[in-house]
Write an enzyme that holds these catalytic residues in place. Structure first.
Site, PDB file in Angstrom:
ATOM      1  N   ASP A 170      -4.273   0.453  -9.593  1.00  8.13           N
ATOM      2  CA  ASP A 170      -5.677   0.151  -9.865  1.00  8.13           C
ATOM      3  C   ASP A 170      -5.908  -0.108 -11.342  1.00  8.13           C
ATOM      4  O   ASP A 170      -6.601  -1.044 -11.738  1.00  8.13           O
ATOM      5  CB  ASP A 170      -6.566   1.308  -9.411  1.00  8.13           C
ATOM      6  N   LYS A 226     -10.427   9.864  -1.804  1.00  8.68           N
ATOM      7  CA  LYS A 226      -9.066  10.398  -1.788  1.00  8.68           C
ATOM      8  C   LYS A 226      -8.919  11.690  -2.586  1.00  8.68           C
ATOM      9  O   LYS A 226      -7.952  12.424  -2.396  1.00  8.68           O
ATOM     10  CB  LYS A 226      -8.076   9.349  -2.285  1.00  8.68           C
ATOM     11  N   GLU A 239       0.832  -1.215   0.000  1.00 10.59           N
ATOM     12  CA  GLU A 239       0.000   0.000   0.000  1.00 10.59           C
ATOM     13  C   GLU A 239       0.858   1.252   0.000  1.00 10.59           C
ATOM     14  O   GLU A 239       1.831   1.353   0.753  1.00 10.59           O
ATOM     15  CB  GLU A 239      -0.910  -0.006   1.227  1.00 10.59           C
ATOM     16  N   HIS A 240       0.502   2.200  -0.858  1.00  7.91           N
ATOM     17  CA  HIS A 240       1.193   3.476  -0.977  1.00  7.91           C
ATOM     18  C   HIS A 240       2.647   3.297  -1.393  1.00  7.91           C
ATOM     19  O   HIS A 240       3.516   4.062  -0.962  1.00  7.91           O
ATOM     20  CB  HIS A 240       1.104   4.268   0.331  1.00  7.91           C
TER      21      HIS A 240
END
Length: 431
Positions: free
Chosen positions: A155, A199, A11-12
């Site tokens: 994504d 976001k 993540e990130h």
């Protein structure tokens, strides 16, 4: 038809240049599209709470979102704009579009990115522009930035590169995906905290992106490398030929403060305020005064190590694989909570409940709400876990009243992947 994704771990880190491990899930977004003769893009959402919209395909603009986030149709327009700018069709065609889907928005499962990716593919099809999967994923990632979000491309990549029955280890520069078979007894549960997190509606996401870029440039300057050429940790790592563990070491060595003020960074980089705001920040972070570089850098390097370890454990297919994978997911969430500061009390509560049943869980997606992804050891533990979540978390949650809990918390595994069906009856338009 586009499948959504859940990120298992990593993540990130995509916008820092490091690999991720997502998989497709069965929930989908559906588009019905046809060319129109009036140069207008006609957009309608099956959900009545989203108002219809239309605009001229030759003159529309995409304004940056306000405090409530972008309107739903702007994500679709990002894809239209991306294809028009990439392919430059001589006569852009109007379109009639109806959109449907079965995943809640702002849940961390990439509903907005799925709309963008589907729009890219549909617009390319309407204009007879065939593209390979890597090109489609790259265009989709780039054009989502029209909405102001500085994402990394995970994504969009999984939307096009997913394959049936496995997760995808997605790497960058160049974009490539490697299928990873997970242990047969690994069953994943996705649980929606019912705390919505958009976001694009706040500067929180872009603030983290900016802090990573600043940390990268800070380290580069400390190591006497042209810092203006460096904005991704992976590029810096390649330049110095260090391991991830060594990158973690130089972070501890050089980034010694828990926070850096704007003035401290201006002095360090020897630049003026205008240069800093224009070239090192994003439009929605230009008022930021404090930057946490050390914490963000440590999370990225440690998370990148966890992704690599997770993949190696999965490949070994040992009797301890699921147990070790659970541990890595717990570590990931703790890092996202404490170092990256993108969790939420409801996400933490879901993870705490998971821990009590020996289920490994972590937030998935950008954070600040949305979903967790949890790893169970077989279907028996999965059923017990889902029932317990319904009793211990959702039963007392007002947002869950009157809702179908089977759509809020459900089991999944690597699914069919990105099977894309077009309205002319063909299964795929991708070359």
């Amino acid at each position: 038809m586009f499948y959504y994704r859940v990120n298992i771990i990593g993540e990130h880190v995509d916008y820092c240049g490091y690999p991720v491990l997502p998989m497709a899930i069965e929930q989908t977004i559906l588009l019905a599209m046809a060319p129109s003769d009036d140069n207008l893009v006609h957009l309608k959402n099956i959900d009545p709470k989203y108002k219809p919209f239309k605009c001229n395909i030759n003159t529309f603009t995409i304004d940056l979102p306000g405090s409530t986030g972008p309107e739903w149709y702007k994500y679709f327009l990002c894809g239209v704009k991306g294809i028009i700018e990439f392919a430059k069709p001589t006569h852009p065609r109007g379109m009639m579009v109806v959109l449907s889907g079965n995943i809640p928005p702002a849940s961390g499962l990439s509903s907005s990115s799925a709309v963008v990716s589907a729009s890219v593919l549909g617009t390319a099809f309407i204009h007879n522009i065939p593209l390979d999967k890597q090109s489609l994923a790259t265009i989709s990632a780039d054009c989502e930035r029209f909405i102001g979000t500085q994402g990394g491309g995970m994504d969009q990549a999984i939307a096009y590169l997913a394959k049936q029955g496995c997760a995808q280890f997605i790497e960058w520069n160049p974009l490539r995906a490697t299928s990873i078979n997970l242990p047969n007894n690994a069953v994943f549960v996705i649980a929606n905290s019912l705390t919505e997190a958009n976001k694009a509606a706040t500067s929180d996401f872009n603030q983290r992106v900016v802090e990573c870029r600043l940390a990268c440039r800070f380290l580069a300057k400390k190591m006497q490398i042209n810092w203006r050429d460096m904005w991704r940790f992976s590029a810096l790592q390649t330049a110095v030929n260090y391991s991830l563990e060594e990158m973690e070491g130089i972070t501890n060595k050089y980034l010694t403060q828990l926070a850096y003020t704007r003035d401290e960074l201006l002095n360090f980089f020897e630049i003026d305020a205008d240069d800093f705001a224009e070239n090192l920040l994003t439009p929605n972070t230009r008022d930021a005064q404090v930057f946490k570089l050390r914490q963000r850098a440590l999370h990225v390097f440690q998370e990148a190590i966890r992704v690599n370890t997770f993949v190696e454990v999965a490949k070994q297919q040992s009797s301890e694989a699921v147990h070790l994978m659970k541990q890595l997911m717990r570590q990931s969430h703790e890092s996202l909570k404490t170092l990256y500061e993108c969790s939420h009390p409801n996400l933490d509560k879901l993870v705490q409940i998971s821990d009590s049943l020996n289920v490994g869980a972590r937030l998935t997606g950008a954070g600040w709400g949305g979903c967790i992804v949890a790893l169970c050891d077989g279907m028996d533990q999965c059923v017990e876990y889902i029932n317990y979540l319904k009793q211990s978390y959702y039963a007392s949650l007002k947002q869950a009243e009157g809702r179908n809990l089977d759509e809020i918390v459900f089991a999944t595994s690597p699914q069919r992947g990105a099977e894309i069906y077009l309205m002319d009856g063909t299964q795929t338009f991708i070359e």
